[in-house]
Design a protein around this motif. Structure first.
Motif, PDB file in Angstrom:
ATOM      1  N   VAL A  33       0.832  -1.202   0.000  1.00  0.00           N
ATOM      2  CA  VAL A  33       0.000   0.000   0.000  1.00  0.00           C
ATOM      3  C   VAL A  33       0.867   1.252   0.000  1.00  0.00           C
ATOM      4  O   VAL A  33       0.632   2.198  -0.750  1.00  0.00           O
ATOM      5  N   ALA A  34       1.887   1.255   0.836  1.00  0.00           N
ATOM      6  CA  ALA A  34       2.711   2.451   0.993  1.00  0.00           C
ATOM      7  C   ALA A  34       3.424   2.833  -0.292  1.00  0.00           C
ATOM      8  O   ALA A  34       3.610   4.022  -0.586  1.00  0.00           O
ATOM      9  N   SER A  35       3.824   1.842  -1.093  1.00  0.00           N
ATOM     10  CA  SER A  35       4.602   2.128  -2.297  1.00  0.00           C
ATOM     11  C   SER A  35       3.748   2.344  -3.543  1.00  0.00           C
ATOM     12  O   SER A  35       4.252   2.776  -4.579  1.00  0.00           O
ATOM     13  N   ALA A  36       2.447   2.050  -3.462  1.00  0.00           N
ATOM     14  CA  ALA A  36       1.584   2.156  -4.642  1.00  0.00           C
ATOM     15  C   ALA A  36       1.266   3.611  -4.964  1.00  0.00           C
ATOM     16  O   ALA A  36       0.982   4.398  -4.056  1.00  0.00           O
ATOM     17  N   PRO A  37       1.277   3.996  -6.230  1.00  0.00           N
ATOM     18  CA  PRO A  37       0.882   5.359  -6.606  1.00  0.00           C
ATOM     19  C   PRO A  37      -0.573   5.671  -6.282  1.00  0.00           C
ATOM     20  O   PRO A  37      -0.917   6.804  -5.966  1.00  0.00           O
ATOM     21  N   ALA A  38      -1.429   4.647  -6.358  1.00  0.00           N
ATOM     22  CA  ALA A  38      -2.853   4.826  -6.058  1.00  0.00           C
ATOM     23  C   ALA A  38      -3.407   3.508  -5.544  1.00  0.00           C
ATOM     24  O   ALA A  38      -2.936   2.434  -5.929  1.00  0.00           O
ATOM     25  N   ILE A  39      -4.384   3.613  -4.669  1.00  0.00           N
ATOM     26  CA  ILE A  39      -5.079   2.431  -4.175  1.00  0.00           C
ATOM     27  C   ILE A  39      -6.574   2.710  -4.229  1.00  0.00           C
ATOM     28  O   ILE A  39      -7.040   3.727  -3.712  1.00  0.00           O
ATOM     29  N   ALA A  40      -7.303   1.814  -4.866  1.00  0.00           N
ATOM     30  CA  ALA A  40      -8.757   1.923  -4.900  1.00  0.00           C
ATOM     31  C   ALA A  40      -9.343   1.175  -3.715  1.00  0.00           C
ATOM     32  O   ALA A  40      -9.120  -0.028  -3.564  1.00  0.00           O
ATOM     33  N   VAL A  41     -10.049   1.906  -2.856  1.00  0.00           N
ATOM     34  CA  VAL A  41     -10.829   1.267  -1.799  1.00  0.00           C
ATOM     35  C   VAL A  41     -12.219   1.047  -2.387  1.00  0.00           C
ATOM     36  O   VAL A  41     -12.992   1.989  -2.570  1.00  0.00           O
ATOM     37  N   ILE A  42     -12.503  -0.186  -2.709  1.00  0.00           N
ATOM     38  CA  ILE A  42     -13.753  -0.521  -3.398  1.00  0.00           C
ATOM     39  C   ILE A  42     -14.789  -0.900  -2.358  1.00  0.00           C
ATOM     40  O   ILE A  42     -14.687  -1.940  -1.695  1.00  0.00           O
ATOM     41  N   GLY A  43     -15.764  -0.046  -2.192  1.00  0.00           N
ATOM     42  CA  GLY A  43     -16.834  -0.296  -1.255  1.00  0.00           C
ATOM     43  C   GLY A  43     -18.157  -0.513  -1.977  1.00  0.00           C
ATOM     44  O   GLY A  43     -18.219  -0.541  -3.209  1.00  0.00           O
ATOM     45  N   TYR A  44     -19.212  -0.652  -1.199  1.00  0.00           N
ATOM     46  CA  TYR A  44     -20.547  -0.805  -1.780  1.00  0.00           C
ATOM     47  C   TYR A  44     -21.556  -0.075  -0.911  1.00  0.00           C
ATOM     48  O   TYR A  44     -21.379   0.079   0.295  1.00  0.00           O
ATOM     49  N   ASP A  45     -22.613   0.371  -1.569  1.00  0.00           N
ATOM     50  CA  ASP A  45     -23.671   1.139  -0.919  1.00  0.00           C
ATOM     51  C   ASP A  45     -24.863   0.231  -0.664  1.00  0.00           C
ATOM     52  O   ASP A  45     -25.488  -0.270  -1.611  1.00  0.00           O
ATOM     53  N   ILE A  46     -25.182   0.011   0.603  1.00  0.00           N
ATOM     54  CA  ILE A  46     -26.327  -0.831   0.946  1.00  0.00           C
ATOM     55  C   ILE A  46     -27.626  -0.218   0.430  1.00  0.00           C
ATOM     56  O   ILE A  46     -28.583  -0.933   0.099  1.00  0.00           O
ATOM     57  N   ASP A  47     -27.655   1.088   0.308  1.00  0.00           N
ATOM     58  CA  ASP A  47     -28.856   1.766  -0.175  1.00  0.00           C
ATOM     59  C   ASP A  47     -28.732   2.195  -1.634  1.00  0.00           C
ATOM     60  O   ASP A  47     -29.250   3.237  -2.030  1.00  0.00           O
ATOM     61  N   PHE A  48     -28.069   1.363  -2.425  1.00  0.00           N
ATOM     62  CA  PHE A  48     -27.914   1.654  -3.850  1.00  0.00           C
ATOM     63  C   PHE A  48     -29.250   1.851  -4.547  1.00  0.00           C
ATOM     64  O   PHE A  48     -29.348   2.554  -5.565  1.00  0.00           O
ATOM     65  N   HIS A  49     -30.295   1.238  -4.001  1.00  0.00           N
ATOM     66  CA  HIS A  49     -31.601   1.269  -4.677  1.00  0.00           C
ATOM     67  C   HIS A  49     -32.178   2.679  -4.772  1.00  0.00           C
ATOM     68  O   HIS A  49     -33.038   2.943  -5.614  1.00  0.00           O
ATOM     69  N   GLU A  50     -31.694   3.587  -3.915  1.00  0.00           N
ATOM     70  CA  GLU A  50     -32.180   4.964  -3.983  1.00  0.00           C
ATOM     71  C   GLU A  50     -31.788   5.645  -5.294  1.00  0.00           C
ATOM     72  O   GLU A  50     -32.408   6.628  -5.696  1.00  0.00           O
ATOM     73  N   GLU A  51     -30.763   5.113  -5.958  1.00  0.00           N
ATOM     74  CA  GLU A  51     -30.301   5.690  -7.229  1.00  0.00           C
ATOM     75  C   GLU A  51     -30.952   5.030  -8.453  1.00  0.00           C
ATOM     76  O   GLU A  51     -30.743   5.484  -9.582  1.00  0.00           O
ATOM     77  N   LEU A  52     -31.725   3.981  -8.236  1.00  0.00           N
ATOM     78  CA  LEU A  52     -32.262   3.233  -9.373  1.00  0.00           C
ATOM     79  C   LEU A  52     -33.258   4.009 -10.235  1.00  0.00           C
ATOM     80  O   LEU A  52     -33.351   3.739 -11.438  1.00  0.00           O
ATOM     81  N   PRO A  53     -34.009   4.969  -9.689  1.00  0.00           N
ATOM     82  CA  PRO A  53     -34.928   5.688 -10.583  1.00  0.00           C
ATOM     83  C   PRO A  53     -34.240   6.348 -11.775  1.00  0.00           C
ATOM     84  O   PRO A  53     -34.847   6.453 -12.850  1.00  0.00           O
ATOM     85  N   TRP A  54     -32.972   6.769 -11.618  1.00  0.00           N
ATOM     86  CA  TRP A  54     -32.285   7.332 -12.784  1.00  0.00           C
ATOM     87  C   TRP A  54     -31.300   6.346 -13.412  1.00  0.00           C
ATOM     88  O   TRP A  54     -31.035   6.417 -14.622  1.00  0.00           O
ATOM     89  N   LEU A  55     -30.804   5.379 -12.632  1.00  0.00           N
ATOM     90  CA  LEU A  55     -29.882   4.406 -13.212  1.00  0.00           C
ATOM     91  C   LEU A  55     -30.614   3.332 -14.015  1.00  0.00           C
ATOM     92  O   LEU A  55     -30.054   2.771 -14.959  1.00  0.00           O
ATOM     93  N   PHE A  56     -31.851   3.015 -13.630  1.00  0.00           N
ATOM     94  CA  PHE A  56     -32.626   1.979 -14.312  1.00  0.00           C
ATOM     95  C   PHE A  56     -34.054   2.482 -14.497  1.00  0.00           C
ATOM     96  O   PHE A  56     -34.993   2.020 -13.839  1.00  0.00           O
ATOM     97  N   PRO A  57     -34.230   3.481 -15.375  1.00  0.00           N
ATOM     98  CA  PRO A  57     -35.517   4.182 -15.471  1.00  0.00           C
ATOM     99  C   PRO A  57     -36.608   3.424 -16.208  1.00  0.00           C
ATOM    100  O   PRO A  57     -37.745   3.899 -16.285  1.00  0.00           O
ATOM    101  N   HIS A  58     -36.300   2.227 -16.704  1.00  0.00           N
ATOM    102  CA  HIS A  58     -37.268   1.490 -17.532  1.00  0.00           C
ATOM    103  C   HIS A  58     -38.462   0.984 -16.736  1.00  0.00           C
ATOM    104  O   HIS A  58     -39.523   0.707 -17.303  1.00  0.00           O
ATOM    105  N   THR A  59     -38.267   0.856 -15.424  1.00  0.00           N
ATOM    106  CA  THR A  59     -39.336   0.333 -14.573  1.00  0.00           C
ATOM    107  C   THR A  59     -39.068   0.791 -13.140  1.00  0.00           C
ATOM    108  O   THR A  59     -38.047   1.404 -12.859  1.00  0.00           O
ATOM    109  N   ASP A  60     -39.972   0.489 -12.241  1.00  0.00           N
ATOM    110  CA  ASP A  60     -39.811   0.888 -10.851  1.00  0.00           C
ATOM    111  C   ASP A  60     -38.934  -0.132 -10.122  1.00  0.00           C
ATOM    112  O   ASP A  60     -39.398  -0.874  -9.240  1.00  0.00           O
ATOM    113  N   ALA A  61     -37.639  -0.164 -10.457  1.00  0.00           N
ATOM    114  CA  ALA A  61     -36.731  -1.145  -9.863  1.00  0.00           C
ATOM    115  C   ALA A  61     -36.479  -0.873  -8.388  1.00  0.00           C
ATOM    116  O   ALA A  61     -36.183  -1.800  -7.624  1.00  0.00           O
TER     117      ALA A  61
END
Length: 202
Positions: A83-111
């Motif tokens: 970690v210390a020597s890397a130029p960049a490190i991606a901390v990859i997380g996830y959003d438990i409430d991702f569904h709040e973004e679905l109206p614009w991310l998946f607008p085809h239906t009420d996902a």
């Protein structure tokens, strides 16, 4: 030589860069990774599929010495130097409430309604699909000429406290160092099983 299944198969050089000759690096050359390169990684990885286009990954790109020092304190001893020597490190997380973004991310239906009131299901879906997105991130980085060093040896609670404190519904999945790998830091590739070892066609 690559078997040509159809006209659009990638050339052998591209397959080597993405898979056959790509390695997970343990140390890094003293060469910077720019913010533009990180944006380019995102612009590729976001195009790959997730369930209902949920895009649950939430990434903190760690570059500053201060942020790296904090991340070093969160990882196991064997990963601190990586970690210390890397130029960049991606901390990859996830959003438990991702569904709040679905109206614009998946607008085809009420996902969004598919996930309302089901936190356990959302957590499972977010973890699974953010893992996919982490793999897409690695392929995107390799496609852009960068190397990767994925890691899971860290204190998730500590990472969450440091990097997701302002978003308590976000959780760390894994981390991935990104840069230009030092060839001296890798050892002989570990065995890879043939198809029959772990596969069957039903």
């Amino acid at each position: 030589m690559t078997t040509k299944f159809h006209d659009h198969v990638l050339p052998d050089a591209a397959l080597a860069q993405l898979f056959n000759e790509a390695r997970s690096y343990n140390d890094w050359l003293d060469r910077a990774v720019t913010d533009d390169q990180l944006h380019a990684i995102w612009d590729l990885m976001k195009m790959a599929p997730t369930s209902a286009n949920m895009q649950p990954a939430r990434i903190v790109w760690v570059k500053s010495p201060e942020a790296k020092a904090k991340l070093v304190e969160c990882v196991m001893e064997g990963n601190k130097a990586k970690v210390a020597s890397a130029p960049a490190i991606a901390v990859i997380g996830y959003d438990i409430d991702f569904h709040e973004e679905l109206p614009w991310l998946f607008p085809h239906t009420d996902a969004k309604s598919w996930f309302d009131g089901d936190e356990e299901g959302r957590t499972e879906g977010a973890f699974r699909n953010s893992s996919l997105q982490g793999a897409y991130l690695m392929l995107a980085a390799r496609a852009l000429g960068l190397d990767c060093g994925p890691m899971s040896g860290f204190d998730a609670d500590a990472v969450n406290a440091v990097f997701f404190a302002d978003n308590p519904r976000h959780r760390a999945n894994f981390i991935c160092a990104i840069g230009y790998g030092d060839p001296a830091s890798i050892f002989e590739r570990s065995p890879r099983p043939d198809f029959a070892t772990f596969n069957r066609i039903a």
